[in-house]
Design a protein around this motif. Structure first.
Motif, PDB file in Angstrom:
ATOM      1  N   LEU A   5     -15.361   4.255   8.560  1.00  0.00           N
ATOM      2  CA  LEU A   5     -14.723   3.987   7.405  1.00  0.00           C
ATOM      3  C   LEU A   5     -14.409   5.056   6.523  1.00  0.00           C
ATOM      4  O   LEU A   5     -14.261   5.134   6.043  1.00  0.00           O
ATOM      5  N   ALA A   6     -15.450   6.188   7.023  1.00  0.00           N
ATOM      6  CA  ALA A   6     -15.150   7.149   5.380  1.00  0.00           C
ATOM      7  C   ALA A   6     -13.604   7.589   5.577  1.00  0.00           C
ATOM      8  O   ALA A   6     -13.019   8.007   4.546  1.00  0.00           O
ATOM      9  N   HIS A   7     -13.219   7.542   6.529  1.00  0.00           N
ATOM     10  CA  HIS A   7     -11.954   8.705   7.136  1.00  0.00           C
ATOM     11  C   HIS A   7     -10.969   7.129   6.934  1.00  0.00           C
ATOM     12  O   HIS A   7     -10.057   7.306   6.184  1.00  0.00           O
ATOM     13  N   ALA A   8     -11.101   5.624   7.637  1.00  0.00           N
ATOM     14  CA  ALA A   8     -10.332   4.839   7.355  1.00  0.00           C
ATOM     15  C   ALA A   8      -9.805   4.766   5.554  1.00  0.00           C
ATOM     16  O   ALA A   8      -8.579   4.943   4.792  1.00  0.00           O
ATOM     17  N   VAL A   9     -10.857   4.746   4.789  1.00  0.00           N
ATOM     18  CA  VAL A   9     -10.463   4.554   2.703  1.00  0.00           C
ATOM     19  C   VAL A   9     -10.612   5.702   2.133  1.00  0.00           C
ATOM     20  O   VAL A   9      -9.593   6.256   1.251  1.00  0.00           O
ATOM     21  N   ASN A  10     -11.161   7.037   2.673  1.00  0.00           N
ATOM     22  CA  ASN A  10     -10.635   8.639   1.817  1.00  0.00           C
ATOM     23  C   ASN A  10      -9.132   9.599   2.503  1.00  0.00           C
ATOM     24  O   ASN A  10      -8.702   9.922   1.915  1.00  0.00           O
ATOM     25  N   ALA A  11      -9.410   9.012   3.944  1.00  0.00           N
ATOM     26  CA  ALA A  11      -8.268  10.274   4.667  1.00  0.00           C
ATOM     27  C   ALA A  11      -6.862   9.031   4.969  1.00  0.00           C
ATOM     28  O   ALA A  11      -5.741   9.395   4.395  1.00  0.00           O
ATOM     29  N   ALA A  12      -7.120   8.909   5.451  1.00  0.00           N
ATOM     30  CA  ALA A  12      -5.726   7.375   5.915  1.00  0.00           C
ATOM     31  C   ALA A  12      -5.380   6.619   4.720  1.00  0.00           C
ATOM     32  O   ALA A  12      -3.923   6.681   4.343  1.00  0.00           O
ATOM     33  N   ALA A  13      -5.777   5.755   3.822  1.00  0.00           N
ATOM     34  CA  ALA A  13      -5.296   5.300   2.668  1.00  0.00           C
ATOM     35  C   ALA A  13      -5.282   6.177   1.567  1.00  0.00           C
ATOM     36  O   ALA A  13      -3.514   5.819   1.877  1.00  0.00           O
ATOM     37  N   PRO A  14      -5.274   7.511   1.384  1.00  0.00           N
ATOM     38  CA  PRO A  14      -4.283   8.078   0.191  1.00  0.00           C
ATOM     39  C   PRO A  14      -3.294   8.070   0.807  1.00  0.00           C
ATOM     40  O   PRO A  14      -2.328   8.696   0.105  1.00  0.00           O
ATOM     41  N   GLY A  15      -3.050   8.699   2.388  1.00  0.00           N
ATOM     42  CA  GLY A  15      -1.690   9.469   2.993  1.00  0.00           C
ATOM     43  C   GLY A  15      -0.832   8.039   2.862  1.00  0.00           C
ATOM     44  O   GLY A  15       0.608   8.113   2.263  1.00  0.00           O
ATOM     45  N   LEU A  16      -1.003   6.746   3.570  1.00  0.00           N
ATOM     46  CA  LEU A  16      -0.348   5.021   3.288  1.00  0.00           C
ATOM     47  C   LEU A  16       0.207   5.059   1.680  1.00  0.00           C
ATOM     48  O   LEU A  16       1.295   5.210   1.621  1.00  0.00           O
ATOM     49  N   LEU A  17      -0.483   5.459   0.805  1.00  0.00           N
ATOM     50  CA  LEU A  17      -0.185   5.356  -0.267  1.00  0.00           C
ATOM     51  C   LEU A  17       0.316   6.477  -0.801  1.00  0.00           C
ATOM     52  O   LEU A  17       1.589   5.911  -1.736  1.00  0.00           O
ATOM     53  N   ALA A  18       0.166   7.441  -0.623  1.00  0.00           N
ATOM     54  CA  ALA A  18       0.747   8.755  -0.942  1.00  0.00           C
ATOM     55  C   ALA A  18       2.874   8.214  -0.576  1.00  0.00           C
ATOM     56  O   ALA A  18       4.286   8.451  -1.071  1.00  0.00           O
ATOM     57  N   ALA A  19       3.297   7.652   0.687  1.00  0.00           N
ATOM     58  CA  ALA A  19       4.243   7.059   2.159  1.00  0.00           C
ATOM     59  C   ALA A  19       4.879   6.110   1.174  1.00  0.00           C
ATOM     60  O   ALA A  19       5.820   6.224   0.995  1.00  0.00           O
ATOM     61  N   GLU A  20       3.802   5.120   0.690  1.00  0.00           N
ATOM     62  CA  GLU A  20       4.501   4.351  -0.455  1.00  0.00           C
ATOM     63  C   GLU A  20       4.794   4.738  -1.769  1.00  0.00           C
ATOM     64  O   GLU A  20       6.269   3.840  -2.220  1.00  0.00           O
ATOM     65  N   ALA A  21       3.853   5.538  -2.152  1.00  0.00           N
ATOM     66  CA  ALA A  21       5.015   6.182  -3.109  1.00  0.00           C
ATOM     67  C   ALA A  21       6.597   6.979  -3.742  1.00  0.00           C
ATOM     68  O   ALA A  21       7.477   6.670  -4.296  1.00  0.00           O
ATOM     69  N   LYS A  22       6.635   7.651  -2.196  1.00  0.00           N
ATOM     70  CA  LYS A  22       7.855   9.024  -2.037  1.00  0.00           C
ATOM     71  C   LYS A  22       8.916   7.335  -1.473  1.00  0.00           C
ATOM     72  O   LYS A  22       9.849   7.794  -2.394  1.00  0.00           O
ATOM     73  N   ALA A  23       8.478   6.544  -0.897  1.00  0.00           N
ATOM     74  CA  ALA A  23       9.841   5.499  -0.320  1.00  0.00           C
ATOM     75  C   ALA A  23      10.189   4.955  -2.191  1.00  0.00           C
ATOM     76  O   ALA A  23      11.149   4.123  -1.985  1.00  0.00           O
ATOM     77  N   LEU A  24       9.421   4.873  -2.625  1.00  0.00           N
ATOM     78  CA  LEU A  24       9.338   4.144  -3.628  1.00  0.00           C
ATOM     79  C   LEU A  24       9.896   5.708  -4.907  1.00  0.00           C
ATOM     80  O   LEU A  24      10.826   4.554  -6.100  1.00  0.00           O
ATOM     81  N   GLY A  25      10.102   6.523  -4.912  1.00  0.00           N
ATOM     82  CA  GLY A  25      10.839   7.671  -5.833  1.00  0.00           C
ATOM     83  C   GLY A  25       9.539   7.681  -7.108  1.00  0.00           C
ATOM     84  O   GLY A  25       9.902   8.387  -7.940  1.00  0.00           O
ATOM     85  N   GLY A  26       8.291   7.295  -6.470  1.00  0.00           N
ATOM     86  CA  GLY A  26       7.434   7.414  -8.170  1.00  0.00           C
ATOM     87  C   GLY A  26       6.482   8.595  -7.037  1.00  0.00           C
ATOM     88  O   GLY A  26       6.168   9.493  -6.986  1.00  0.00           O
ATOM     89  N   LEU A  27       5.284   8.492  -8.448  1.00  0.00           N
ATOM     90  CA  LEU A  27       4.203   8.983  -8.037  1.00  0.00           C
ATOM     91  C   LEU A  27       2.942   9.187  -7.724  1.00  0.00           C
ATOM     92  O   LEU A  27       2.236   7.856  -8.035  1.00  0.00           O
ATOM     93  N   MET A  28       2.613   9.776  -6.885  1.00  0.00           N
ATOM     94  CA  MET A  28       0.561   9.584  -6.604  1.00  0.00           C
ATOM     95  C   MET A  28      -0.182  10.454  -7.437  1.00  0.00           C
ATOM     96  O   MET A  28      -0.156  10.981  -7.205  1.00  0.00           O
ATOM     97  N   VAL A  29      -1.512   9.755  -7.992  1.00  0.00           N
ATOM     98  CA  VAL A  29      -2.172  10.168  -8.438  1.00  0.00           C
ATOM     99  C   VAL A  29      -3.473   9.564  -7.665  1.00  0.00           C
ATOM    100  O   VAL A  29      -4.203   8.917  -6.941  1.00  0.00           O
TER     101      VAL A  29
END
Length: 313
Positions: free
Chosen positions: A84-108
């Motif tokens: 669960l720690a890995h899903a929330v703290n590792a996998a989720a940020p990577g997925l959010l960053a991928a979505e930000a990149k697809a939109l040409g946006g910024l990930m914080v």
């Protein structure tokens, strides 16, 4: 590593805050509401353990900036819940960053001093070798790596010893215990800088404002963001008690009855770094700002507790 691109004046998209109901998320909603069109979602709408909810949320909002305030922060519990720690703290940020990149946006994204082992004798720099001691620290480091590997425009803010008005934290625990207990034993061999969530939120808002309004943005990368100065948990606890006593709050414990102990005596399930000090020079130079001493934030939050009677609740 990709650098951020300035936006034309007046072209401001949505800012999506994920984890908006947590200790940091509440403060981010306050600060970022002055910067752009804010969309705030909590775990009920966007559970970071659910890839499907993450993707659906981002694609529905189509934000220009994604700010990830969520995370699995139960350090000791993570030792028995690594998936669960890995899903929330590792996998989720990577997925959010991928979505930000697809939109040409910024990930914080926000990370922690727990990515280090605490063996260094001086404050840690951003490019010092990482060596987490716990499952939580490993999951947070994996989250940093996941965001960086996507190569989206991003800022990763590492911080430490976070506290605020919302949620559970050391400051609130000591303030409440001091009213009913005549002695306290507090770890004295771990050092860091207590950092208010309001500081994290305000610095984030400043950086995002400049990004959205065409000012020269900070390059993508990792930045250390904490209050200035340092103390240990024992000194921190004494400061809390002394400040409350000076404000006239009736307490059962006296400062001299707060006893220093070693971390080994406390017996936590997860190991903590002995040195949590983070060098903030890179961030201060990038934004041309000063950062306040840790006592300023602690005193302000304690005053808000006392004045608002939230301490007594």
């Amino acid at each position: 590593m990709r650098d951020l691109e300035s936006r034309p004046d007046g072209e401001t998209g949505a800012i999506l805050v994920v984890g908006a109901h947590g200790q940091l998320g509440v403060e981010l909603c306050r600060s970022l509401s002055l910067v752009g069109r804010l969309v705030a979602v909590g775990r009920d709408t966007c559970d970071l353990a659910s890839a499907e909810q993450i993707v659906a949320t981002v694609r529905s909002v189509k934000p220009q900036v994604i700010v990830n305030a969520g995370g699995y922060t139960a350090v000791d519990a993570a030792e028995t819940s690594p998936e669960l720690a890995h899903a929330v703290n590792a996998a989720a940020p990577g997925l959010l960053a991928a979505e930000a990149k697809a939109l040409g946006g910024l990930m914080v994204h926000y990370s922690t001093d727990y990515v280090f082992d605490g063996a260094k004798a001086s404050p840690y720099l951003e490019d010092d070798a990482t060596a987490p001691l716990s499952v939580y620290g490993r999951s947070k480091l994996d989250g940093e790596i996941a965001v960086q590997n996507v190569d989206a425009a991003h800022w990763i803010f590492r911080t430490s010893w976070v506290f605020g008005l919302q949620g559970g934290n050391f400051l609130k625990s000591i303030a409440r215990a001091a009213r009913s207990r005549t002695s306290l034993s507090v770890v004295a061999d771990q050092v860091g800088a207590p950092t208010p969530v309001s500081l994290l939120a305000d610095v984030t808002a400043l950086a995002v404002h400049r990004y959205l309004n065409g000012a020269s943005p900070m390059p993508s990368g990792v930045y250390h963001l904490t209050a200035q100065g340092e103390t240990n948990w024992h000194g921190y606890a004494r400061h809390i008690v002394e400040t409350l006593a000076a404000a006239g709050v009736p307490l059962a414990v006296k400062p001299e009855d707060i006893l220093p102990i070693a971390a080994a005596e406390y017996g936590s399930a997860a190991a903590r770094p002995a040195n949590s000090r983070l060098d903030t020079s890179k961030l201060r130079a990038a934004l041309n700002i000063d950062l306040p001493d840790w006592r300023e934030g602690v005193d302000r939050v304690l005053a808000e507790f006392v004045e608002g009677r939230r301490l007594l609740g």
